[in-house]
Design a protein around this motif. Sequence first.
Motif, PDB file in Angstrom:
ATOM      1  N   SER A  49       0.828  -1.201   0.000  1.00  0.00           N
ATOM      2  CA  SER A  49       0.000   0.000   0.000  1.00  0.00           C
ATOM      3  C   SER A  49       0.859   1.246   0.000  1.00  0.00           C
ATOM      4  O   SER A  49       1.947   1.289   0.540  1.00  0.00           O
ATOM      5  N   LEU A  65     -10.627   5.601   0.689  1.00  0.00           N
ATOM      6  CA  LEU A  65      -9.800   4.410   0.505  1.00  0.00           C
ATOM      7  C   LEU A  65      -8.622   4.391   1.463  1.00  0.00           C
ATOM      8  O   LEU A  65      -7.996   3.353   1.676  1.00  0.00           O
ATOM      9  N   VAL A 124      -8.950   1.714   4.134  1.00  0.00           N
ATOM     10  CA  VAL A 124      -8.465   0.375   3.794  1.00  0.00           C
ATOM     11  C   VAL A 124      -6.956   0.323   3.911  1.00  0.00           C
ATOM     12  O   VAL A 124      -6.368  -0.644   4.416  1.00  0.00           O
ATOM     13  N   GLN A 125      -6.265   1.383   3.474  1.00  0.00           N
ATOM     14  CA  GLN A 125      -4.805   1.417   3.542  1.00  0.00           C
ATOM     15  C   GLN A 125      -4.323   1.390   4.987  1.00  0.00           C
ATOM     16  O   GLN A 125      -3.365   0.689   5.320  1.00  0.00           O
ATOM     17  N   THR A 185      -4.778  -1.993   6.459  1.00  0.00           N
ATOM     18  CA  THR A 185      -3.735  -2.882   5.959  1.00  0.00           C
ATOM     19  C   THR A 185      -2.434  -2.673   6.724  1.00  0.00           C
ATOM     20  O   THR A 185      -1.749  -3.636   7.090  1.00  0.00           O
ATOM     21  N   TYR A 201     -10.359  -7.061   2.190  1.00  0.00           N
ATOM     22  CA  TYR A 201      -9.904  -5.764   1.710  1.00  0.00           C
ATOM     23  C   TYR A 201     -10.650  -5.370   0.444  1.00  0.00           C
ATOM     24  O   TYR A 201     -11.031  -4.212   0.272  1.00  0.00           O
ATOM     25  N   ALA A 202     -10.842  -6.341  -0.458  1.00  0.00           N
ATOM     26  CA  ALA A 202     -11.568  -6.051  -1.693  1.00  0.00           C
ATOM     27  C   ALA A 202     -13.014  -5.663  -1.390  1.00  0.00           C
ATOM     28  O   ALA A 202     -13.570  -4.761  -2.017  1.00  0.00           O
ATOM     29  N   THR A 231     -13.035  -2.129   0.068  1.00  0.00           N
ATOM     30  CA  THR A 231     -12.766  -1.171  -0.998  1.00  0.00           C
ATOM     31  C   THR A 231     -13.981  -0.992  -1.886  1.00  0.00           C
ATOM     32  O   THR A 231     -14.326   0.136  -2.281  1.00  0.00           O
ATOM     33  N   LEU A 249     -15.678   2.575  -2.220  1.00  0.00           N
ATOM     34  CA  LEU A 249     -15.561   3.174  -3.547  1.00  0.00           C
ATOM     35  C   LEU A 249     -16.925   3.307  -4.209  1.00  0.00           C
ATOM     36  O   LEU A 249     -17.219   4.326  -4.845  1.00  0.00           O
ATOM     37  N   CYS A 259     -11.806  -0.154 -11.564  1.00  0.00           N
ATOM     38  CA  CYS A 259     -11.703  -0.685 -10.196  1.00  0.00           C
ATOM     39  C   CYS A 259     -12.530  -1.943 -10.031  1.00  0.00           C
ATOM     40  O   CYS A 259     -12.119  -2.883  -9.341  1.00  0.00           O
ATOM     41  N   LEU A 274     -11.077  -5.419  -8.664  1.00  0.00           N
ATOM     42  CA  LEU A 274     -11.598  -6.033  -7.445  1.00  0.00           C
ATOM     43  C   LEU A 274     -12.166  -7.411  -7.726  1.00  0.00           C
ATOM     44  O   LEU A 274     -11.964  -8.355  -6.952  1.00  0.00           O
TER      45      LEU A 274
END
Length: 226
Positions: free
Chosen positions: A2, A100, A103-104, A107, A127-128, A131, A135, A194, A198
């Motif tokens: 990331s 987003l 999520v980072q 992580t 995570y997907a 996101t 998103l 995206c 994903l």
Amino acid sequence: MSARTPDRSSPPALTRWERRTEVSLLAASLVFLAGYAFRVLAPDDTQPWHDISLALVGATWLIFVLDYAVRLRLSGLGLRFVRVRWLDTLVLVLPLLRPLRMVQIYTAVQVRRDRPRLTLYARVISYAGMTAVLLGFSAALGVYHREHDAQGASIRTFGDAVWWACETLTTVGYGDAVPVTPVGRFIAVGLMACGLGLLGAVTGAFSSWLIEVFRREDEKGPPASG
């Protein structure tokens, strides 16, 4: 890795700064998304809340600008920081991608754990999923903001925008709701890209998990006969 995850090649000062600001940036991301959502969805006559939400959006964006400037200075990369940390640069230019960061940051926290709670495949899928939700919601807000009063628009309500975002993320595309403005179509192109990424990540992780399960079963061999 990331763009927000500290790595061993980062200067110590930059690593310390990123770790100290993780929670603050997470809170700023939530405030930004909430302020923008209120700005888009609330009726026009809800004053002074409209002005307050606009002030929150501007203030949180300023926080991210300052954070970006500090990290650029601490990195020692000069203008190369813009290219090396391209995701940070992108979310600075496109504020709707700001959530987003949540999520980072999640992580980065998982990376620092000695024993992550989830397996590799479960982390990829989770995570997907995170996101996709963030998103999709951000894209629905942006498209609804630009489309609901445009001439010839088929996205008139926020429900239409959410339905469109789901269609686009899953690459279904029924065609019953499509953006007609340049900004709306720009958001759609980004969401399509995206969505493909994903979907590929989730499908690949699930396939790898199944292969791993079957391999373990094969290694056990048939049960011994009595």
